[in-house]
Write a protein that holds these residues in place. Structure first.
Motif, PDB file in Angstrom:
ATOM      1  N   TYR A  61      72.364  29.657  60.051  1.00 51.72           N
ATOM      2  CA  TYR A  61      72.908  31.000  59.890  1.00 51.72           C
ATOM      3  C   TYR A  61      71.802  32.008  60.165  1.00 51.72           C
ATOM      4  O   TYR A  61      70.739  31.948  59.550  1.00 51.72           O
ATOM      5  CB  TYR A  61      73.459  31.195  58.479  1.00 51.72           C
ATOM      6  N   LYS A  62      72.069  32.927  61.090  1.00 55.13           N
ATOM      7  CA  LYS A  62      71.098  33.961  61.407  1.00 55.13           C
ATOM      8  C   LYS A  62      71.083  35.035  60.315  1.00 55.13           C
ATOM      9  O   LYS A  62      72.052  35.191  59.561  1.00 55.13           O
ATOM     10  CB  LYS A  62      71.438  34.599  62.748  1.00 55.13           C
ATOM     11  N   LYS A  63      69.988  35.789  60.247  1.00 60.13           N
ATOM     12  CA  LYS A  63      69.879  36.876  59.280  1.00 60.13           C
ATOM     13  C   LYS A  63      71.085  37.803  59.373  1.00 60.13           C
ATOM     14  O   LYS A  63      71.444  38.261  60.456  1.00 60.13           O
ATOM     15  CB  LYS A  63      68.593  37.670  59.529  1.00 60.13           C
ATOM     16  N   GLY A  79      85.277  25.208  50.974  1.00 62.44           N
ATOM     17  CA  GLY A  79      84.263  24.270  50.524  1.00 62.44           C
ATOM     18  C   GLY A  79      83.102  24.978  49.860  1.00 62.44           C
ATOM     19  O   GLY A  79      83.167  26.179  49.583  1.00 62.44           O
ATOM     20  N   VAL A  80      82.050  24.234  49.601  1.00 63.64           N
ATOM     21  CA  VAL A  80      80.847  24.792  48.984  1.00 63.64           C
ATOM     22  C   VAL A  80      79.671  24.637  49.938  1.00 63.64           C
ATOM     23  O   VAL A  80      79.689  23.798  50.845  1.00 63.64           O
ATOM     24  CB  VAL A  80      80.524  24.120  47.625  1.00 63.64           C
ATOM     25  N   TYR A  81      78.650  25.464  49.711  1.00 62.01           N
ATOM     26  CA  TYR A  81      77.494  25.516  50.600  1.00 62.01           C
ATOM     27  C   TYR A  81      76.223  25.258  49.800  1.00 62.01           C
ATOM     28  O   TYR A  81      76.117  25.668  48.648  1.00 62.01           O
ATOM     29  CB  TYR A  81      77.405  26.893  51.257  1.00 62.01           C
ATOM     30  N   PHE A  82      75.273  24.587  50.412  1.00 60.35           N
ATOM     31  CA  PHE A  82      73.992  24.388  49.737  1.00 60.35           C
ATOM     32  C   PHE A  82      72.868  24.654  50.725  1.00 60.35           C
ATOM     33  O   PHE A  82      72.988  24.389  51.919  1.00 60.35           O
ATOM     34  CB  PHE A  82      73.890  23.001  49.107  1.00 60.35           C
ATOM     35  N   ILE A  83      71.782  25.221  50.215  1.00 55.99           N
ATOM     36  CA  ILE A  83      70.739  25.792  51.060  1.00 55.99           C
ATOM     37  C   ILE A  83      69.598  24.801  51.280  1.00 55.99           C
ATOM     38  O   ILE A  83      68.959  24.340  50.336  1.00 55.99           O
ATOM     39  CB  ILE A  83      70.198  27.090  50.426  1.00 55.99           C
ATOM     40  N   TYR A  84      69.354  24.475  52.554  1.00 54.77           N
ATOM     41  CA  TYR A  84      68.229  23.624  52.926  1.00 54.77           C
ATOM     42  C   TYR A  84      66.968  24.448  53.175  1.00 54.77           C
ATOM     43  O   TYR A  84      65.867  24.025  52.843  1.00 54.77           O
ATOM     44  CB  TYR A  84      68.560  22.833  54.198  1.00 54.77           C
ATOM     45  N   SER A  85      67.143  25.602  53.793  1.00 51.14           N
ATOM     46  CA  SER A  85      66.015  26.503  54.017  1.00 51.14           C
ATOM     47  C   SER A  85      66.558  27.929  54.147  1.00 51.14           C
ATOM     48  O   SER A  85      67.740  28.134  54.431  1.00 51.14           O
ATOM     49  CB  SER A  85      65.246  26.126  55.290  1.00 51.14           C
ATOM     50  N   LYS A 140      91.913  29.813  44.043  1.00 49.35           N
ATOM     51  CA  LYS A 140      91.430  29.180  45.262  1.00 49.35           C
ATOM     52  C   LYS A 140      91.022  30.204  46.326  1.00 49.35           C
ATOM     53  O   LYS A 140      91.313  30.047  47.516  1.00 49.35           O
ATOM     54  CB  LYS A 140      92.471  28.199  45.818  1.00 49.35           C
ATOM     55  N   ILE A 141      90.355  31.260  45.869  1.00 52.02           N
ATOM     56  CA  ILE A 141      89.766  32.225  46.784  1.00 52.02           C
ATOM     57  C   ILE A 141      88.314  32.462  46.367  1.00 52.02           C
ATOM     58  O   ILE A 141      87.954  32.273  45.208  1.00 52.02           O
ATOM     59  CB  ILE A 141      90.522  33.572  46.802  1.00 52.02           C
ATOM     60  N   TYR A 142      87.493  32.854  47.332  1.00 54.28           N
ATOM     61  CA  TYR A 142      86.105  33.182  47.005  1.00 54.28           C
ATOM     62  C   TYR A 142      86.072  34.531  46.302  1.00 54.28           C
ATOM     63  O   TYR A 142      86.564  35.525  46.848  1.00 54.28           O
ATOM     64  CB  TYR A 142      85.251  33.236  48.271  1.00 54.28           C
ATOM     65  N   PRO A 143      85.494  34.606  45.082  1.00 53.14           N
ATOM     66  CA  PRO A 143      85.462  35.869  44.342  1.00 53.14           C
ATOM     67  C   PRO A 143      84.365  36.820  44.806  1.00 53.14           C
ATOM     68  O   PRO A 143      84.276  37.949  44.338  1.00 53.14           O
ATOM     69  CB  PRO A 143      85.210  35.412  42.904  1.00 53.14           C
ATOM     70  N   ALA A 144      83.509  36.372  45.712  1.00 54.47           N
ATOM     71  CA  ALA A 144      82.421  37.204  46.231  1.00 54.47           C
ATOM     72  C   ALA A 144      82.121  36.765  47.660  1.00 54.47           C
ATOM     73  O   ALA A 144      82.667  35.763  48.147  1.00 54.47           O
ATOM     74  CB  ALA A 144      81.176  37.064  45.352  1.00 54.47           C
ATOM     75  N   SER A 145      81.271  37.520  48.324  1.00 54.44           N
ATOM     76  CA  SER A 145      80.836  37.180  49.680  1.00 54.44           C
ATOM     77  C   SER A 145      79.400  36.669  49.641  1.00 54.44           C
ATOM     78  O   SER A 145      78.678  36.896  48.669  1.00 54.44           O
ATOM     79  CB  SER A 145      80.909  38.407  50.594  1.00 54.44           C
ATOM     80  N   ALA A 146      78.990  35.997  50.709  1.00 57.23           N
ATOM     81  CA  ALA A 146      77.605  35.527  50.810  1.00 57.23           C
ATOM     82  C   ALA A 146      77.130  35.687  52.247  1.00 57.23           C
ATOM     83  O   ALA A 146      77.896  35.459  53.197  1.00 57.23           O
ATOM     84  CB  ALA A 146      77.498  34.070  50.376  1.00 57.23           C
ATOM     85  N   SER A 147      75.872  36.099  52.401  1.00 58.97           N
ATOM     86  CA  SER A 147      75.286  36.210  53.736  1.00 58.97           C
ATOM     87  C   SER A 147      73.814  35.832  53.678  1.00 58.97           C
ATOM     88  O   SER A 147      73.191  35.848  52.614  1.00 58.97           O
ATOM     89  CB  SER A 147      75.452  37.622  54.298  1.00 58.97           C
ATOM     90  N   ALA A 148      73.257  35.514  54.833  1.00 61.50           N
ATOM     91  CA  ALA A 148      71.851  35.116  54.924  1.00 61.50           C
ATOM     92  C   ALA A 148      70.947  36.351  54.913  1.00 61.50           C
ATOM     93  O   ALA A 148      71.172  37.296  55.664  1.00 61.50           O
ATOM     94  CB  ALA A 148      71.622  34.311  56.192  1.00 61.50           C
ATOM     95  N   ILE A 149      69.940  36.333  54.049  1.00 61.85           N
ATOM     96  CA  ILE A 149      68.936  37.405  54.020  1.00 61.85           C
ATOM     97  C   ILE A 149      67.955  37.217  55.172  1.00 61.85           C
ATOM     98  O   ILE A 149      67.412  38.174  55.717  1.00 61.85           O
ATOM     99  CB  ILE A 149      68.184  37.392  52.673  1.00 61.85           C
ATOM    100  N   GLU A 150      67.727  35.961  55.518  1.00 59.62           N
ATOM    101  CA  GLU A 150      66.889  35.612  56.665  1.00 59.62           C
ATOM    102  C   GLU A 150      67.523  34.368  57.281  1.00 59.62           C
ATOM    103  O   GLU A 150      68.474  33.817  56.734  1.00 59.62           O
ATOM    104  CB  GLU A 150      65.449  35.308  56.219  1.00 59.62           C
ATOM    105  N   ASP A 151      67.054  33.930  58.444  1.00 57.66           N
ATOM    106  CA  ASP A 151      67.607  32.734  59.057  1.00 57.66           C
ATOM    107  C   ASP A 151      67.591  31.592  58.041  1.00 57.66           C
ATOM    108  O   ASP A 151      66.577  31.364  57.368  1.00 57.66           O
ATOM    109  CB  ASP A 151      66.795  32.335  60.286  1.00 57.66           C
ATOM    110  N   ALA A 152      68.714  30.897  57.930  1.00 56.04           N
ATOM    111  CA  ALA A 152      68.844  29.869  56.888  1.00 56.04           C
ATOM    112  C   ALA A 152      69.598  28.654  57.413  1.00 56.04           C
ATOM    113  O   ALA A 152      70.553  28.778  58.187  1.00 56.04           O
ATOM    114  CB  ALA A 152      69.580  30.448  55.680  1.00 56.04           C
ATOM    115  N   LEU A 153      69.137  27.489  56.991  1.00 56.78           N
ATOM    116  CA  LEU A 153      69.815  26.231  57.312  1.00 56.78           C
ATOM    117  C   LEU A 153      70.698  25.880  56.127  1.00 56.78           C
ATOM    118  O   LEU A 153      70.210  25.657  55.016  1.00 56.78           O
ATOM    119  CB  LEU A 153      68.780  25.130  57.561  1.00 56.78           C
ATOM    120  N   ILE A 154      72.011  25.858  56.351  1.00 59.86           N
ATOM    121  CA  ILE A 154      72.978  25.723  55.263  1.00 59.86           C
ATOM    122  C   ILE A 154      73.853  24.495  55.461  1.00 59.86           C
ATOM    123  O   ILE A 154      74.417  24.280  56.541  1.00 59.86           O
ATOM    124  CB  ILE A 154      73.899  26.971  55.190  1.00 59.86           C
TER     125      ILE A 154
END
Length: 224
Positions: free
Chosen positions: A23-25, A38-44, A79-93
């Motif tokens: 995911y780009k910044k 689904g769910v997401y987990f951060i590698y970097s 079954k909805i996301y209650p918030a949003s999420a975005s990359a602050i910097e390039d991230a491997l998700i």
């Protein structure tokens, strides 16, 4: 979280079922109100979780770093996301479909218990934030935000100075504290004059732990 609290058998299952993407910044992982997939987990990299108000104001509710899980709050009856999420910097998700995540929870009690503990801690922080926004000054809120950034992302060294290992814009700091960008700019300038922080290029350095901690003396120590 997932890999640390599942059996060796489930580690292999998750490895086969997960999808890893770059995911780009600024790129969105998921949007508030969208159906949960689904769910997401951060590698970097680094991620922010945020809410959008009807008036267009953004409020950052959480920061996430390597090893953290995001999207788990979509694990609800609506079954909805209650918030949003975005990359602050390039991230491997990494991404796991919700059905696989539920199977992992059902078959790995340590993972289920860790998720309950994690959700409890998140709820406690959220409740404190709601109370503190109306009771403490912008300066105190910014002090807490900077300590929280250090807690989540740590520090790095530029030259011989330690700086926060995340470059957040003044607008993002405003979104974390519920302040206006003008208030944040003035408060940063004031804290620099008082020797509490300093800026190095685009980075913020906590110059005096003693001074910044004195601003929030007696508050819950969520930044540790």
């Amino acid at each position: 979280m997932i890999q640390r609290f599942v059996s060796p058998e489930w580690k292999l299952i998750i490895e086969k079922r997960k999808v890893v993407s770059l995911y780009k910044k600024g790129q969105i992982l998921f949007n508030e109100g969208n159906p949960v997939t689904g769910v997401y987990f951060i590698y970097s990299g680094k991620v922010k979780i945020f809410l959008n108000s009807p008036g267009g104001k953004v409020h950052i509710t959480r920061l996430a770093s390597v090893g953290d899980i995001v999207g788990h709050r979509g694990f609800n009856y609506e079954k909805i996301y209650p918030a949003s999420a975005s990359a602050i910097e390039d991230a491997l998700i990494g991404y796991i479909p919700m059905s696989d995540f539920i199977d992992a929870l059902n078959n790995n009690p340590p993972l289920f218990n860790e998720l309950l503990f994690f959700l409890g801690e998140e709820l406690k922080r959220s409740e404190y934030k709601l109370r503190s926004f109306s009771e403490i000054t912008v300066k105190q809120r910014l002090a807490e935000a900077l300590l929280n950034i250090r807690r989540v992302f740590g520090e790095k060294t530029i030259g011989k100075k330690k700086v926060l290992d995340a470059v957040l814009s003044r607008q993002e700091l405003a979104d974390m504290t519920g302040a206006s960008i003008e208030e944040i700019i003035r408060t940063i300038s004031q804290m620099k004059k008082e020797g509490i922080i300093q800026t190095i290029e685009k980075n913020i350095s906590i110059k005096s732990d003693k001074k910044i901690l004195s601003l929030i003396e007696g508050f819950p120590d969520f930044w540790k």
